[in-house]
Design an enzyme around this catalytic site. Structure first.
Site, mmCIF file in Angstrom:
data_model
loop_
_atom_site.group_PDB
_atom_site.id
_atom_site.type_symbol
_atom_site.label_atom_id
_atom_site.label_comp_id
_atom_site.label_asym_id
_atom_site.label_seq_id
_atom_site.Cartn_x
_atom_site.Cartn_y
_atom_site.Cartn_z
ATOM 1 N N TYR A 1 0.844 -1.206 0.000
ATOM 2 C CA TYR A 1 0.000 0.000 0.000
ATOM 3 C C TYR A 1 0.879 1.257 0.000
ATOM 4 O O TYR A 1 0.378 2.360 -0.206
ATOM 5 C CB TYR A 1 -0.909 0.076 1.238
ATOM 6 C CG TYR A 1 -1.893 -1.048 1.452
ATOM 7 C CD1 TYR A 1 -2.127 -2.009 0.474
ATOM 8 C CD2 TYR A 1 -2.607 -1.144 2.650
ATOM 9 C CE1 TYR A 1 -3.028 -3.042 0.698
ATOM 10 C CE2 TYR A 1 -3.521 -2.167 2.867
ATOM 11 C CZ TYR A 1 -3.709 -3.120 1.896
ATOM 12 O OH TYR A 1 -4.609 -4.120 2.127
ATOM 13 N N HIS B 1 1.145 -11.300 1.269
ATOM 14 C CA HIS B 1 0.045 -10.556 0.650
ATOM 15 C C HIS B 1 -0.609 -11.308 -0.519
ATOM 16 O O HIS B 1 -1.823 -11.293 -0.666
ATOM 17 C CB HIS B 1 0.598 -9.202 0.171
ATOM 18 C CG HIS B 1 -0.435 -8.141 -0.002
ATOM 19 N ND1 HIS B 1 -0.150 -6.809 0.134
ATOM 20 C CD2 HIS B 1 -1.737 -8.191 -0.303
ATOM 21 C CE1 HIS B 1 -1.240 -6.098 -0.068
ATOM 22 N NE2 HIS B 1 -2.226 -6.918 -0.343
#
Ligand code: A2P
Length: 282
Positions: free
Chosen positions: A49, A107
């Site tokens: 992110y 992730h």
């Protein structure tokens, strides 16, 4: 805030504040600080992110004890493989400005996954990470990776909401005592979901808004949710779900909304190619 127990005997706040797609250098700082002020004690970020530093600064400036805040971050694909993952974990610790991370996930399910997992396991032994987990893992991918893991993941963070209930995956995860975490718990603002007749009927019945009905349902399903909002009212409202309870009949009505579909298919090779090409550093 309510907490769920995980398979390593730690606890996790049932709702976390998600910061996916909120830019760094200001917006994530403001949103995280506002979330902590509103009562959130669980922040869900990721190396991918690219806003871990804002999360860390906000946590520091909040004046709340580090031990009282649950931080989740995730390793990006570029840092998979044993050696790279060790560096990736240290980078997350540095950007967050903390000496341990509560929960660290792999992730995406591609690349040298098990090499990266080994580095996460070692980081647990070293005290850098308290719990480790997986994300975007389907039933097939679970069968592919599970035998290469020494420490069992505590969570699997996947797309989950009333339209995407992951029924088969939930069964397999439950058999393994791995708790589900929901990304896109509100369908990423999907109007068809937030204005669904069943959801609106229940909202009226309990004097709550649609988001609160959905988040309460997710909580009663035993799933951790990570709603995102940059609107202070909604941010606050999204954790005000512990003062009412859906009946068994209400729960079944929402269960009936499942489409069996998701917007993201981790097994699609197009996604693998696209995500493997995303670089977050040189
Ligand atoms: P906003 O930031 O303006 O509140 P998800 O968490 O599933 O990704 O959904 C996030 C989206 O849903 C954002 O667009 C957010 O917009 C919106 N949202 C967040 N909370 C609510 C709510 N309680 N009711 C309606 N929309 C919401």
């Amino acid at each position: 805030m309510k907490y769920f127990k995980l398979n390593n005997n730690t606890t996790i706040p049932a709702i976390g504040f998600g910061v996916f797609l909120i830019p760094n250098n200001g917006p994530t700082y403001d949103a995280t600080l506002a979330a902590l002020k509103a009562g959130y004690r669980h922040i869900d970020t990721a190396a991918g992110y690219m806003n871990e530093s804002d999360v860390g600064k906000a946590i520091k400036d909040s004046g709340i004890d580090r031990q009282k805040i649950y931080i989740t971050s995730k390793l990006w694909l570029q840092d998979y493989g044993y050696e790279n993952a060790k560096k990736g974990i240290d980078t997350s610790l540095k950007l967050l400005g903390v000496d341990y991370i509560d929960l660290y996930l792999l992730h995406q399910p591609y690349g040298d996954y098990l090499g990266a997992w080994k580095a996460l396991e070692e980081a647990v032994e070293e005290g850098k990470i308290k719990s480790i987990g997986i994300s975007n893992i389907t039933v097939n991918l679970w069968h592919k990776f599970k035998d290469g893991m020494t420490i069992k993941p505590v969570v699997n963070q996947v797309e989950f909401n009333p339209f995407t209930q992951q029924k088969e995956l939930r069964k397999v995860m439950a058999e393994n005592d791995i708790r589900l975490e929901a990304w896109y718990p509100l369908g990423h603002g999907n109007k068809d979901l937030l204005e669904n007749a069943t959801i609106l009927h229940l909202a009226e019945k309990y004097h709550k808004n649609a988001g609160q009905i959905i988040l309460r349902w997710i909580y009663q399903e035993g799933v951790i949710s990570l709603p995102k909002s940059t609107n202070p009212e909604r941010m606050k409202g999204n954790i005000e779900i512990f003062d009412f309870e859906l009946t068994q009949e209400d729960m079944l009505m929402i269960q009936a909304l499942d489409t069996g579909k998701a917007t993201h298919n981790p097994e699609d090779p197009v996604n693998e190619t696209r995500l493997m090409a995303l670089k977050i550093h040189d």
